[in-house]
Write a protein that holds these residues in place. Structure first.
Motif, mmCIF file in Angstrom:
data_model
loop_
_atom_site.group_PDB
_atom_site.id
_atom_site.type_symbol
_atom_site.label_atom_id
_atom_site.label_comp_id
_atom_site.label_asym_id
_atom_site.label_seq_id
_atom_site.Cartn_x
_atom_site.Cartn_y
_atom_site.Cartn_z
ATOM 1 N N GLY A 58 0.822 -1.205 0.000
ATOM 2 C CA GLY A 58 0.000 0.000 0.000
ATOM 3 C C GLY A 58 0.850 1.247 0.000
ATOM 4 O O GLY A 58 1.993 1.243 0.473
ATOM 5 N N VAL A 59 0.299 2.319 -0.549
ATOM 6 C CA VAL A 59 0.995 3.599 -0.629
ATOM 7 C C VAL A 59 0.058 4.707 -0.168
ATOM 8 O O VAL A 59 -1.110 4.733 -0.559
ATOM 9 C CB VAL A 59 1.476 3.884 -2.073
ATOM 10 C CG1 VAL A 59 1.976 5.317 -2.202
ATOM 11 C CG2 VAL A 59 2.566 2.915 -2.470
ATOM 12 N N LEU A 60 0.588 5.615 0.675
ATOM 13 C CA LEU A 60 -0.123 6.825 1.084
ATOM 14 C C LEU A 60 0.663 8.025 0.603
ATOM 15 O O LEU A 60 1.898 8.054 0.736
ATOM 16 C CB LEU A 60 -0.285 6.898 2.606
ATOM 17 C CG LEU A 60 -1.625 6.426 3.190
ATOM 18 C CD1 LEU A 60 -1.774 4.932 2.976
ATOM 19 C CD2 LEU A 60 -1.707 6.769 4.675
ATOM 20 N N VAL A 61 -0.011 9.010 0.056
ATOM 21 C CA VAL A 61 0.625 10.217 -0.442
ATOM 22 C C VAL A 61 0.013 11.418 0.269
ATOM 23 O O VAL A 61 -1.219 11.543 0.341
ATOM 24 C CB VAL A 61 0.441 10.358 -1.967
ATOM 25 C CG1 VAL A 61 1.079 11.654 -2.474
ATOM 26 C CG2 VAL A 61 1.047 9.153 -2.687
ATOM 27 N N GLY A 62 0.854 12.283 0.812
ATOM 28 C CA GLY A 62 0.366 13.468 1.508
ATOM 29 C C GLY A 62 1.469 14.502 1.652
ATOM 30 O O GLY A 62 2.617 14.287 1.252
ATOM 31 N N ALA A 63 1.139 15.630 2.271
ATOM 32 C CA ALA A 63 2.091 16.741 2.385
ATOM 33 C C ALA A 63 3.011 16.597 3.593
ATOM 34 O O ALA A 63 4.158 17.025 3.564
ATOM 35 C CB ALA A 63 1.340 18.068 2.449
ATOM 36 N N ASP A 64 2.530 16.003 4.680
ATOM 37 C CA ASP A 64 3.275 15.911 5.932
ATOM 38 C C ASP A 64 3.777 14.488 6.114
ATOM 39 O O ASP A 64 2.988 13.545 6.253
ATOM 40 C CB ASP A 64 2.370 16.312 7.097
ATOM 41 C CG ASP A 64 3.135 16.453 8.403
ATOM 42 O OD1 ASP A 64 4.126 15.726 8.601
ATOM 43 O OD2 ASP A 64 2.738 17.298 9.236
ATOM 44 N N GLY A 65 5.112 14.313 6.139
ATOM 45 C CA GLY A 65 5.677 12.985 6.254
ATOM 46 C C GLY A 65 5.338 12.295 7.554
ATOM 47 O O GLY A 65 5.113 11.082 7.579
ATOM 48 N N VAL A 66 5.297 13.069 8.667
ATOM 49 C CA VAL A 66 4.968 12.472 9.964
ATOM 50 C C VAL A 66 3.552 11.909 9.946
ATOM 51 O O VAL A 66 3.296 10.790 10.392
ATOM 52 C CB VAL A 66 5.135 13.511 11.091
ATOM 53 C CG1 VAL A 66 4.650 12.937 12.413
ATOM 54 C CG2 VAL A 66 6.592 13.954 11.201
ATOM 55 N N VAL A 67 2.630 12.696 9.407
ATOM 56 C CA VAL A 67 1.233 12.250 9.338
ATOM 57 C C VAL A 67 1.105 11.030 8.438
ATOM 58 O O VAL A 67 0.413 10.058 8.765
ATOM 59 C CB VAL A 67 0.339 13.401 8.846
ATOM 60 C CG1 VAL A 67 -1.085 12.903 8.617
ATOM 61 C CG2 VAL A 67 0.352 14.553 9.841
ATOM 62 N N VAL A 68 1.779 11.073 7.289
ATOM 63 C CA VAL A 68 1.714 9.947 6.354
ATOM 64 C C VAL A 68 2.240 8.675 7.012
ATOM 65 O O VAL A 68 1.623 7.605 6.919
ATOM 66 C CB VAL A 68 2.514 10.275 5.075
ATOM 67 C CG1 VAL A 68 2.729 9.019 4.225
ATOM 68 C CG2 VAL A 68 1.801 11.338 4.260
ATOM 69 N N PHE A 69 3.384 8.776 7.696
ATOM 70 C CA PHE A 69 3.969 7.600 8.326
ATOM 71 C C PHE A 69 3.047 7.028 9.396
ATOM 72 O O PHE A 69 2.830 5.813 9.459
ATOM 73 C CB PHE A 69 5.329 7.960 8.926
ATOM 74 C CG PHE A 69 6.032 6.799 9.565
ATOM 75 C CD1 PHE A 69 6.782 5.920 8.807
ATOM 76 C CD2 PHE A 69 5.923 6.578 10.932
ATOM 77 C CE1 PHE A 69 7.427 4.843 9.395
ATOM 78 C CE2 PHE A 69 6.555 5.501 11.526
ATOM 79 C CZ PHE A 69 7.310 4.627 10.752
ATOM 80 N N ARG A 70 2.497 7.907 10.234
ATOM 81 C CA ARG A 70 1.631 7.423 11.320
ATOM 82 C C ARG A 70 0.346 6.805 10.771
ATOM 83 O O ARG A 70 -0.136 5.781 11.270
ATOM 84 C CB ARG A 70 1.312 8.571 12.276
ATOM 85 C CG ARG A 70 2.516 9.015 13.107
ATOM 86 C CD ARG A 70 2.175 10.211 13.958
ATOM 87 N NE ARG A 70 3.314 10.622 14.787
ATOM 88 C CZ ARG A 70 3.344 11.733 15.506
ATOM 89 N NH1 ARG A 70 2.292 12.562 15.479
ATOM 90 N NH2 ARG A 70 4.404 12.031 16.235
ATOM 91 N N GLN A 71 -0.214 7.440 9.747
ATOM 92 C CA GLN A 71 -1.432 6.871 9.169
ATOM 93 C C GLN A 71 -1.157 5.491 8.571
ATOM 94 O O GLN A 71 -1.957 4.558 8.725
ATOM 95 C CB GLN A 71 -1.982 7.811 8.099
ATOM 96 C CG GLN A 71 -2.620 9.074 8.648
ATOM 97 C CD GLN A 71 -3.152 9.978 7.543
ATOM 98 O OE1 GLN A 71 -2.763 9.852 6.388
ATOM 99 N NE2 GLN A 71 -4.032 10.892 7.911
#
Length: 689
Positions: A493-506
């Motif tokens: 799975g891949v998540l793409v977003g602006a904030d790396g911390v948020v992306v990693f935690r999600q």
């Protein structure tokens, strides 16, 4: 295809009292599907025409003639099969056949003849038989050509020798041209297979003769041609021209070269009887590739296991021999040599021999094995495989979009994710020279999908479940079949977003949710990940059963750059090996009464070291007091007044009453117990700001 039982009677005497209905029934059960049978007057007697479904003849080119069906009936009813009438070819001469393209034709034979006293009409018996199967009478030579084809299954063609310039050739047309066929005008392409004389095409090979070389009532000199054309060029030409003839239908199935002898022998035998003044002037036979007999080795145990019962050896040998097979045996192993008319693709495997023996014995005569059914109590009627559970969790609860990518990867994205193409699985027929490698992981193709979707959205999440080919020594597929490269099922799975911390935690939360909702056993995390695409500072190894089963991390800047991702978005990725995961066994649900007393909760903000993982914090809090029911992560903060190497962590603790209402004293003592445990075991202290 239509078959006349009167025609069949020339070659086999069927048992007395046998009805057309019974014949149709037996043929359907043991050989081909008979759709219907029709009684047709034949002078002072009645003939029966069997309507056979052509689809049931697809793999049986030997059955596209009356003699092939007669052979089957002789085998089914265990009666003798009479040989076809035949005649020897005249003396060999040159100048009848020239060039033969081996890619088009395996054998081409021609006989030159003259008939000074041409009979006025085709014999009534032959004309009537052809009419009963739907063929109109044209003239003696054409009718005889059709009769031979419907008897032996071998198409042949008769030319007016005075209308062609010998010798004939079998080749590709070589240019675009117009020609007049017996069916009408046709445009031939350079690749169209043709029969040509010295002036040009005189017919489309294996499909239709030309109008200019057709036999007329005034013709007295003739050339009879019989050839073995390869199926593929005939099928392609038939489709391109939109012409499907009786000849093309037979050549498309794959004929053996030996059938040319049967067709010419029968043609000359009948012709010299009907027209005694026939002069055989010469023959030429060009054979480039002879059909060889297929040889299949099979054991008696194999036959017994597949048929379901052990048939007597004499019956097995007799059935195969009557079908034209030669059989030898040695210590329970049979060597079966198929006749050439069954060796063009029909017979090649031991299972083919099983089918021959079983169908002649009669599928309806095989013993019925009783089924043993064991009914056991099911502990869960909703049990689903891990793959389906994972798909449902990611798509439904996590709201991710499932994608399906090709099973191959491009060289660029493989290099970007750290894979060396030399050690992976390449395949023939690739869509492009740089896409000839089977994917060793789902991550490369998902990054390609990210590149495509970033043009339309700056924040999204996708996943894929599929087979990967990580390379290595080939092994027998499922332990018993041909050697195949190693392969396995994975989910990524891949998540793409602006904030790396948020992306990693999600993303970490997504994987943790699989543990709970997909009921995965021992799914956990460990620091660091051995993945070339991972950012080392934000990577974790996913573990289960004491070993690594996958990786979770933000994608490194280098990988993003090499993969062509120019946007500043942060990309988180995880991949799991589904073969290394297991699910908890189904359980019996039991009812527990909810407490009638209310829960209570409190928040704590503590300072603790950065290297203390949340899992340790959760474990310590849960064990601090018997009233602690749950603990949740709220937030964390670094920098400013927070000392270097530490973080301010806010957590929420929920208390649940046991047998008494939660008083202020119980809540206060529980809060103190949590703080004491965090301080003693993790070195945490209450934040004072």
């Amino acid at each position: 295809m239509k078959i006349s039982l009167e025609w069949i009677s020339d070659y086999v005497d069927l048992p007395a009292g046998l009805t057309a209905e019974q014949i149709a029934h037996d043929l359907t059960l043991k050989t081909v599907e008979v759709e219907d049978f029709v009684a047709t007057p034949a002078g002072d007697r009645t003939d029966y025409i069997l309507e056979i479904d052509n689809k049931s003849l697809t793999n049986r080119p030997d059955l596209w003639g009356h003699y092939g069906i007669a052979r089957e009936l002789a085998t089914i009813y265990d009666v003798p099969l009479r040989p076809l009438p035949g005649a020897s070819l005249p003396n060999p001469v040159d100048g009848l056949v020239a060039d033969v393209d081996p890619a088009l034709c395996q054998r081409m034979a021609a006989v030159n003849l003259a008939i000074p006293d041409m009979p006025a009409n085709t014999p009534n018996w032959m004309r009537e038989r052809l009419e009963r199967i739907g063929e109109a009478s044209v003239g003696l030579l054409v009718d005889l050509s059709n009769y031979v084809m419907f008897t032996t299954g071998q198409p042949n063609h008769v030319y007016d020798s005075d209308a062609i310039t010998l010798p004939l050739s079998a080749r590709a047309n070589g240019a675009t041209s117009q020609t007049e066929l017996l069916s009408g005008p046709a445009e031939l392409t350079p690749s169209t297979p043709v029969i040509a004389d010295q002036t040009g095409p005189v017919g489309v090979a294996g499909i239709m003769g030309g109008a200019n070389s057709a036999v007329t009532p005034a013709s007295r000199r003739f050339l009879i041609e019989a050839a073995t054309f390869r199926p593929q060029p005939i099928r392609r030409a038939s489709q391109q021209l939109g012409i499907r003839s009786e000849a093309s239908a037979r050549f498309e199935k794959g004929l053996d070269t030996q059938r040319v002898d049967q067709a010419l022998g029968l043609f000359l035998a009948l012709l010299t009887t009907i027209a005694p003044t026939t002069q055989l002037l010469g023959a030429q036979d060009t054979e480039l590739e002879t059909t060889t007999a297929a040889i299949v080795d099979v054991t008696e145990d194999f036959l017994a296991a597949r048929i379901g019962t052990r048939l007597p050896d004499d019956e097995v040998r007799n059935s195969l021999s009557r079908l034209g097979f030669a059989v030898t045996s040695d210590s329970g192993r049979l060597r079966v040599i198929a006749p050439t008319w069954r060796s063009t693709g029909d017979i090649s495997l031991p299972h083919d021999i099983v089918e021959e023996v079983a169908r002649i014995h009669g599928y309806d005569n095989l013993p019925v094995a009783p089924l043993t059914v064991s009914l056991n109590t099911s502990r869960s009627l909703h049990q689903r495989g891990i793959e389906r559970r994972v798909r449902e969790q990611l798509a439904v609860r996590c709201g991710m979009q499932e994608v399906v990518t090709y099973p191959w990867s491009g060289d660029g994205v493989l290099a970007a994710t750290g894979w060396d193409k030399a050690g992976l699985v390449q395949f023939d027929g690739a869509p492009a020279p740089d896409h000839d490698t089977l994917r060793p992981s789902l991550v490369p193709n998902l990054l390609d999908a990210v590149v495509s979707n970033l043009r339309y959205s700056s924040s999204f999440s996708i996943f894929e479940v599929g087979t990967v080919f990580p390379g290595g020594k080939p092994t027998p597929y499922l332990g018993d079949f041909e050697d195949m490269p190693p392969q396995g099922k994975r989910v990524a799975g891949v998540l793409v977003g602006a904030d790396g911390v948020v992306v990693f935690r999600q993303l970490k939360g997504v994987v943790e949710s699989l543990r709970r909702y997909a009921h995965l056993v021992d799914l956990d995390f460990a620091p660091g990940a051995d993945a070339a695409w991972a950012d080392r500072a934000t990577s974790m190894t996913i573990t289960a059963h004491g070993g690594a089963v996958g990786a979770l991390a933000l994608v490194s800047k280098r990988t993003r750059r090499l993969a062509g991702i120019t946007a500043e978005q942060q990309i988180g990725c995880f991949e799991l090996n589904l073969a290394l995961l297991s699910a908890h066994a189904s359980r019996e649900n039991r009812y527990e009464k909810l407490s009638e007393l209310p829960d209570s909760e409190f928040d704590l903000s503590v300072l603790l070291a950065d290297d203390v993982p949340w899992t340790q914090v959760s474990t310590v809090v849960r064990g601090a007091s018997r009233y602690v029911h749950d603990v949740e992560y709220v937030d964390e903060f670094r920098g400013s007044w927070v000392p270097e190497g530490q973080r301010s962590l806010t957590l929420r603790t929920r208390l649940r009453p046991q047998d008494e209402t939660l008083t202020a004293q119980i809540i206060s003592s529980s809060r103190s117990a949590v703080l004491d445990a965090l301080g003693k075991e993790l070195g945490a202290r209450l934040r004072d700001q």
